[in-house]
Design an enzyme around this catalytic site. Structure first.
Site, PDB file in Angstrom:
ATOM      1  N   ASN A   1       0.809  -1.225   0.000  1.00 35.81           N
ATOM      2  CA  ASN A   1       0.000   0.000   0.000  1.00 35.81           C
ATOM      3  C   ASN A   1       0.840   1.272   0.000  1.00 35.81           C
ATOM      4  OD1 ASN A   1       0.977  -0.345   2.569  1.00 35.81           O
ATOM      5  ND2 ASN A   1      -0.990  -0.189   3.597  1.00 35.81           N
TER       6      ASN A   1
ATOM      7  N   SER B   1      -7.805   5.468  -0.324  1.00 37.42           N
ATOM      8  CA  SER B   1      -7.242   4.722  -1.449  1.00 37.42           C
ATOM      9  C   SER B   1      -6.882   5.690  -2.577  1.00 37.42           C
ATOM     10  CB  SER B   1      -8.259   3.711  -1.961  1.00 37.42           C
ATOM     11  OG  SER B   1      -9.244   4.399  -2.720  1.00 37.42           O
ATOM     12  N   MET B   2      -6.270   5.168  -3.642  1.00 37.24           N
ATOM     13  CA  MET B   2      -5.864   6.025  -4.768  1.00 37.24           C
ATOM     14  C   MET B   2      -7.063   6.638  -5.502  1.00 37.24           C
ATOM     15  SD  MET B   2      -4.634   3.364  -7.710  1.00 37.24           S
ATOM     16  CE  MET B   2      -3.595   2.234  -6.794  1.00 37.24           C
TER      17      MET B   2
ATOM     18  N   HIS C   1      -4.708   4.426  10.521  1.00 35.64           N
ATOM     19  CA  HIS C   1      -3.616   4.816   9.603  1.00 35.64           C
ATOM     20  C   HIS C   1      -4.094   4.786   8.160  1.00 35.64           C
ATOM     21  CE1 HIS C   1      -3.221   0.729   8.296  1.00 35.64           C
ATOM     22  NE2 HIS C   1      -2.026   0.875   7.784  1.00 35.64           N
ATOM     23  N   GLY C   2      -5.396   4.583   7.960  1.00 40.50           N
ATOM     24  CA  GLY C   2      -5.938   4.564   6.604  1.00 40.50           C
ATOM     25  C   GLY C   2      -7.381   4.134   6.666  1.00 40.50           C
TER      26      GLY C   2
ATOM     27  N   GLY D   1      -8.295   1.027   5.666  1.00 43.36           N
ATOM     28  CA  GLY D   1      -8.278  -0.408   5.963  1.00 43.36           C
ATOM     29  C   GLY D   1      -8.577  -1.223   4.721  1.00 43.36           C
TER      30      GLY D   1
END
Length: 480
Positions: free
Chosen positions: A228, A384-385, A406-407, A409
């Site tokens: 990632n 995400s991108m 941290h994101g 998931g």
DNA sequence: ATGTGC
């Protein structure tokens, strides 16, 4: 509202000796036959699926104790919680007393985030998109970059992080670093978590990165890494907290640079070494811990605990410089194409690291895919991108031991994404500008592989963990 | 996650 799979997951876990309960958005999980182990607590948005494997891993982590004394005291998990493949769920936050657990942070030491803003609009930047992409492909996928490091710079880096590295580079700047604004890099150290300087030692680094003298030509610095990890060019779509955004130099409409990377091979080297050492030092005749999560105990191996912490710090120092240099390469390309355009650092912080808790040195917090979110501290959470990313400010809430996610998931495994790609399902890639040399990476990391970032952010704001400062939207994403 | 590795 009940997630659909809840009853099934709870029943399956009960059969294998795990007790799970739900209290609104909080899930608690505990191994029934382990006396005195704390429950692992997860914060999850409504209707997010609950994964049995991740809950099992969390319960195992909460039950860790060392036969000579010490153990895990608190376990929490952030809303991007999902199963990890090294026995520890991503999103785990674990407090230990008297022990450290090398496997809890694993090999991706000081994986983290870095954010810059750039004094350009998206329109200005995109007008030169093609030439920028060509040059950055050369930088990130090798060939055109020139970043030799003196032995002194590598020693300084491993020993004392960005400070030690910078003073060595000042004495002898080589390659592209001769073009860097070293005064600016020094000023920006204030905006790196912990000053990007932990107490390490070159003896823990891979040998070829610390020669006695001479120059390290290819030390793997300024490389994105797999999975990632990314370098993304974004635009600040909305500023929510104007006062704080101004204080941090962030304005709506500006371009931003977001970097997600870690300590690469150095973390792997240190993590694997200490995972094996911890196993080798486990007291003879004692039952092994679940998932190979061997700990080191202050009670009978104080020098091993100190050694591990120093080794982890050594790798962490490299992670800070790796992100700094990924940004510096991009900053140099922007200068070539747009002149002296300002691109200040907003913040850089690790979400995969063990840090001591304030007070007597016998307690630590390990975050494995969880961002520190202390009061007034910048927090960076990527989507995400194909989705927004967020800059937030932490509130130091004890609920997740001063942490946030941290994101978004991962929702779907890399393997499953590969299958979906072959079935040519919609992976959410329309309109995504992903630059990579590997087609499978685009599929594995497609927007459809991730949970929606919106509920993950909203859930954390509602829980009082952090507040949104600004939201960014991706323009182009580099994936190795 | 990993200059991926049985």
């Amino acid at each position: 509202m009940q997630p659909k799979n809840l009853q099934r997951v709870f029943a399956a876990l009960a059969r294998e000796g795990l007790h799970v309960e739900r209290d609104g958005r909080i899930y608690r999980v505990r191994l029934k036959d382990v006396e005195g182990a704390p429950a692992g607590e997860v914060l999850l948005p409504d209707e997010f699926p609950v994964e049995a494997k991740a809950l099992r891993q969390l319960a195992g982590l909460a039950a860790l104790r060392h036969p000579a004394g010490g153990g895990v005291t608190t376990v929490r998990a952030s809303p991007d919680f999902h199963p990890g493949d090294a026995g520890v769920a991503i999103g785990s936050i674990v407090e230990t007393e008297g022990i450290v657990v090398p496997a809890a942070v694993g090999t991706d030491i000081n994986c983290g985030m870095r954010l810059h803003v750039v004094d350009l609009t998206a329109e200005e930047l995109l007008a030169k998109r093609d030439v920028l992409v060509e040059r950055l492909k050369g930088d990130y996928f090798f060939s055109s970059r020139d970043l030799p490091m003196t032995a002194e710079a590598m020693q300084g880096l491993f020993r004392e992080g960005l400070i030690g590295w910078l003073s060595a580079v000042r004495r002898r700047p080589l390659g592209q670093l001769a073009r860097a604004d070293l005064d600016q890099l020094e000023r920006e150290i204030d905006r790196v978590h912990l000053g990007g300087a932990l107490d390490g030692d070159p003896r823990w680094a891979p040998e070829d990165l610390v020669p006695a003298e001479g120059v390290v030509r290819d030390g793997g610095l300024a490389t994105i890494g797999g999975g990632n990890h990314f370098v993304e060019i974004q635009v600040v779509e909305e500023v929510v907290d104007r006062a704080r955004a101004r204080q941090w130099d962030v304005r709506a409409g500006q371009v931003a640079i977001m970097i997600h990377s870690g300590s690469r091979g150095v973390g792997k080297h240190v993590g694997a070494l200490w995972r094996d050492r911890a196993r080798g030092m486990w007291p003879k005749g004692q039952k092994f811990p679940p998932e190979g999560l061997f700990s080191l105990s202050l009670a009978d191996q104080p020098e091993a605990v100190a050694g591990y912490m120093q080794a982890e710090a050594t790798a962490a120092n490299y992670g800070f410089l790796n992100r700094l240099l990924l940004a510096e390469l991009l900053r140099q390309r922007l200068r070539e194409l747009f002149g002296e355009v300002a691109a200040p650092l907003v913040y850089d912080l690790p979400h995969n690291i063990t840090l001591p808790v304030e007070g007597p040195a016998r307690r630590w917090i390990t975050r494995k895919g969880a961002c520190p979110a202390g009061a007034e501290q910048p927090v960076i959470i990527p989507g995400s991108m194909g989705a927004a990313s967020y800059l937030l400010v932490g509130r130091g809430s004890p609920q997740l031991l001063g942490s946030a996610s941290h994101g978004a998931g991962r929702a779907t495994s890399r393997f499953e994404m590969g299958r979906r790609g072959r079935e040519t399902e919609d992976l959410g890639l329309a309109g995504v500008d992903c630059i990579t040399l590997r087609e499978e990476r685009r599929i594995e990391e497609a927007p459809a592989a991730y949970k929606p970032i919106g509920p993950v952010i909203a859930c954390q704001v509602e829980a009082g963990l952090c507040d949104v400062v600004a939201r960014m939207r991706p323009l182009m994403t580099f994936k190795a």
